[in-house]
Motif scaffolding. Sequence first.
Motif, PDB file in Angstrom:
ATOM      1  N   LYS A   1      25.204 115.858  56.705  1.00 51.17           N
ATOM      2  CA  LYS A   1      25.756 114.527  56.496  1.00 51.17           C
ATOM      3  C   LYS A   1      27.115 114.382  57.168  1.00 51.17           C
ATOM      4  CE  LYS A   1      22.449 113.383  53.729  1.00 51.17           C
ATOM      5  NZ  LYS A   1      21.402 112.510  54.094  1.00 51.17           N
ATOM      6  N   ASN A   2      27.315 113.286  57.797  1.00 54.04           N
ATOM      7  CA  ASN A   2      28.625 112.863  58.258  1.00 54.04           C
ATOM      8  C   ASN A   2      29.070 111.758  57.314  1.00 54.04           C
ATOM      9  OD1 ASN A   2      28.708 114.562  60.453  1.00 54.04           O
ATOM     10  ND2 ASN A   2      27.695 113.085  61.775  1.00 54.04           N
ATOM     11  N   LEU A   3      30.274 111.873  56.810  1.00 59.83           N
ATOM     12  CA  LEU A   3      30.755 110.882  55.862  1.00 59.83           C
ATOM     13  C   LEU A   3      31.623 109.854  56.568  1.00 59.83           C
ATOM     14  CD1 LEU A   3      31.604 113.110  52.802  1.00 59.83           C
ATOM     15  CD2 LEU A   3      29.541 111.821  53.287  1.00 59.83           C
ATOM     16  N   THR A   4      31.287 108.609  56.407  1.00 60.60           N
ATOM     17  CA  THR A   4      32.061 107.514  56.958  1.00 60.60           C
ATOM     18  C   THR A   4      32.202 106.452  55.881  1.00 60.60           C
ATOM     19  OG1 THR A   4      30.088 106.393  57.768  1.00 60.60           O
ATOM     20  CG2 THR A   4      31.174 107.893  59.299  1.00 60.60           C
ATOM     21  N   THR A   5      33.126 105.525  56.114  1.00 63.84           N
ATOM     22  CA  THR A   5      33.276 104.397  55.208  1.00 63.84           C
ATOM     23  C   THR A   5      33.305 103.103  55.995  1.00 63.84           C
ATOM     24  OG1 THR A   5      35.687 104.501  55.277  1.00 63.84           O
ATOM     25  CG2 THR A   5      34.605 105.697  53.503  1.00 63.84           C
ATOM     26  N   GLU A   6      32.842 102.067  55.356  1.00 62.37           N
ATOM     27  CA  GLU A   6      32.967 100.721  55.875  1.00 62.37           C
ATOM     28  C   GLU A   6      33.614  99.900  54.779  1.00 62.37           C
ATOM     29  OE1 GLU A   6      29.364  99.180  58.024  1.00 62.37           O
ATOM     30  OE2 GLU A   6      28.610 101.122  57.383  1.00 62.37           O
ATOM     31  N   SER A   7      34.563  99.073  55.136  1.00 63.26           N
ATOM     32  CA  SER A   7      35.262  98.249  54.161  1.00 63.26           C
ATOM     33  C   SER A   7      35.104  96.781  54.500  1.00 63.26           C
ATOM     34  CB  SER A   7      36.760  98.591  54.139  1.00 63.26           C
ATOM     35  OG  SER A   7      36.939  99.939  53.795  1.00 63.26           O
ATOM     36  N   PHE A   8      34.872  95.986  53.486  1.00 65.29           N
ATOM     37  CA  PHE A   8      34.809  94.540  53.613  1.00 65.29           C
ATOM     38  C   PHE A   8      35.988  93.969  52.849  1.00 65.29           C
ATOM     39  CE2 PHE A   8      30.509  96.156  53.828  1.00 65.29           C
ATOM     40  CZ  PHE A   8      29.947  95.464  54.885  1.00 65.29           C
ATOM     41  N   HIS A   9      36.715  93.039  53.456  1.00 58.73           N
ATOM     42  CA  HIS A   9      37.865  92.407  52.800  1.00 58.73           C
ATOM     43  C   HIS A   9      37.740  90.892  52.932  1.00 58.73           C
ATOM     44  CE1 HIS A   9      41.988  91.719  51.507  1.00 58.73           C
ATOM     45  NE2 HIS A   9      42.068  90.869  52.500  1.00 58.73           N
ATOM     46  N   ILE A  10      37.845  90.219  51.815  1.00 61.16           N
ATOM     47  CA  ILE A  10      37.834  88.760  51.797  1.00 61.16           C
ATOM     48  C   ILE A  10      39.074  88.328  51.036  1.00 61.16           C
ATOM     49  CG2 ILE A  10      36.554  86.699  51.098  1.00 61.16           C
ATOM     50  CD1 ILE A  10      34.049  88.595  50.949  1.00 61.16           C
ATOM     51  N   ASP A  11      39.917  87.486  51.663  1.00 54.86           N
ATOM     52  CA  ASP A  11      41.107  87.029  50.949  1.00 54.86           C
ATOM     53  C   ASP A  11      40.907  85.610  50.432  1.00 54.86           C
ATOM     54  OD1 ASP A  11      41.668  85.234  52.991  1.00 54.86           O
ATOM     55  OD2 ASP A  11      43.282  86.428  53.840  1.00 54.86           O
ATOM     56  N   GLY A  12      41.900  85.102  49.711  1.00 55.55           N
ATOM     57  CA  GLY A  12      41.813  83.798  49.073  1.00 55.55           C
ATOM     58  C   GLY A  12      41.673  82.639  50.040  1.00 55.55           C
ATOM     59  N   ASN A  13      42.042  82.826  51.297  1.00 56.44           N
ATOM     60  CA  ASN A  13      41.937  81.756  52.289  1.00 56.44           C
ATOM     61  C   ASN A  13      40.591  81.765  53.002  1.00 56.44           C
ATOM     62  OD1 ASN A  13      44.572  80.880  51.799  1.00 56.44           O
ATOM     63  ND2 ASN A  13      45.392  82.461  53.148  1.00 56.44           N
ATOM     64  N   GLY A  14      39.682  82.628  52.578  1.00 53.34           N
ATOM     65  CA  GLY A  14      38.371  82.702  53.210  1.00 53.34           C
ATOM     66  C   GLY A  14      38.345  83.609  54.424  1.00 53.34           C
ATOM     67  N   PHE A  15      39.452  84.316  54.709  1.00 58.09           N
ATOM     68  CA  PHE A  15      39.484  85.250  55.832  1.00 58.09           C
ATOM     69  C   PHE A  15      38.622  86.451  55.488  1.00 58.09           C
ATOM     70  CE2 PHE A  15      41.243  89.103  57.764  1.00 58.09           C
ATOM     71  CZ  PHE A  15      41.080  88.781  59.092  1.00 58.09           C
ATOM     72  N   TYR A  16      37.774  86.835  56.420  1.00 55.12           N
ATOM     73  CA  TYR A  16      36.852  87.942  56.216  1.00 55.12           C
ATOM     74  C   TYR A  16      37.070  88.972  57.305  1.00 55.12           C
ATOM     75  CZ  TYR A  16      32.551  90.562  56.279  1.00 55.12           C
ATOM     76  OH  TYR A  16      31.647  91.586  56.283  1.00 55.12           O
ATOM     77  N   SER A  17      37.102  90.249  56.927  1.00 54.62           N
ATOM     78  CA  SER A  17      37.199  91.302  57.927  1.00 54.62           C
ATOM     79  C   SER A  17      36.363  92.495  57.482  1.00 54.62           C
ATOM     80  CB  SER A  17      38.648  91.735  58.141  1.00 54.62           C
ATOM     81  OG  SER A  17      39.165  92.329  56.978  1.00 54.62           O
ATOM     82  N   MET A  18      35.966  93.284  58.461  1.00 55.53           N
ATOM     83  CA  MET A  18      35.175  94.483  58.206  1.00 55.53           C
ATOM     84  C   MET A  18      35.808  95.622  58.990  1.00 55.53           C
ATOM     85  SD  MET A  18      31.134  94.721  58.575  1.00 55.53           S
ATOM     86  CE  MET A  18      30.422  96.140  59.323  1.00 55.53           C
ATOM     87  N   VAL A  19      36.053  96.736  58.324  1.00 55.51           N
ATOM     88  CA  VAL A  19      36.685  97.888  58.952  1.00 55.51           C
ATOM     89  C   VAL A  19      35.720  99.055  58.870  1.00 55.51           C
ATOM     90  CG1 VAL A  19      38.627  99.478  58.848  1.00 55.51           C
ATOM     91  CG2 VAL A  19      38.961  97.071  58.261  1.00 55.51           C
TER      92      VAL A  19
END
Length: 137
Positions: free
Chosen positions: A108-126
Amino acid sequence: MKNSSDSGVCSVEGYLFDPDNLCWYRLSFALIPQGFSPVSSSGGLICFVSDESGSKNILLCNPLVGSIIPLPPTLRLRLFPSIGLTITNTSIDIAVAGDDLISPYAVKNLTTESFHIDGNGFYSMVYNFNTSKIMQF
């Protein structure tokens, strides 16, 4: 959580305990499609993830108002990842970690993905690459 498909229609229901009144409430999740399971909750929202291996589809559900928000599928193929959910007054953060679907033989290779949604509707994925192998047979 309980799945019921007696009439061919999948209905998902859960139970909520009210510690102030010492009673249980039954909640229906009629909009959750078949093939999704609950994985985490925070701030009244429940995070559901697809059961099939591969890219994971994530649904955020507010059971009190009956709303569902689908997130884009994960970039990395995964089997059974760990999923964390944090809700604040100004943002929603979701972390999908581990269990990359690279080999069925426990490499296994361990990785992470993050989703961020702020109050202004801004969405990002890391996407965080971490190539450390933790188990090898």
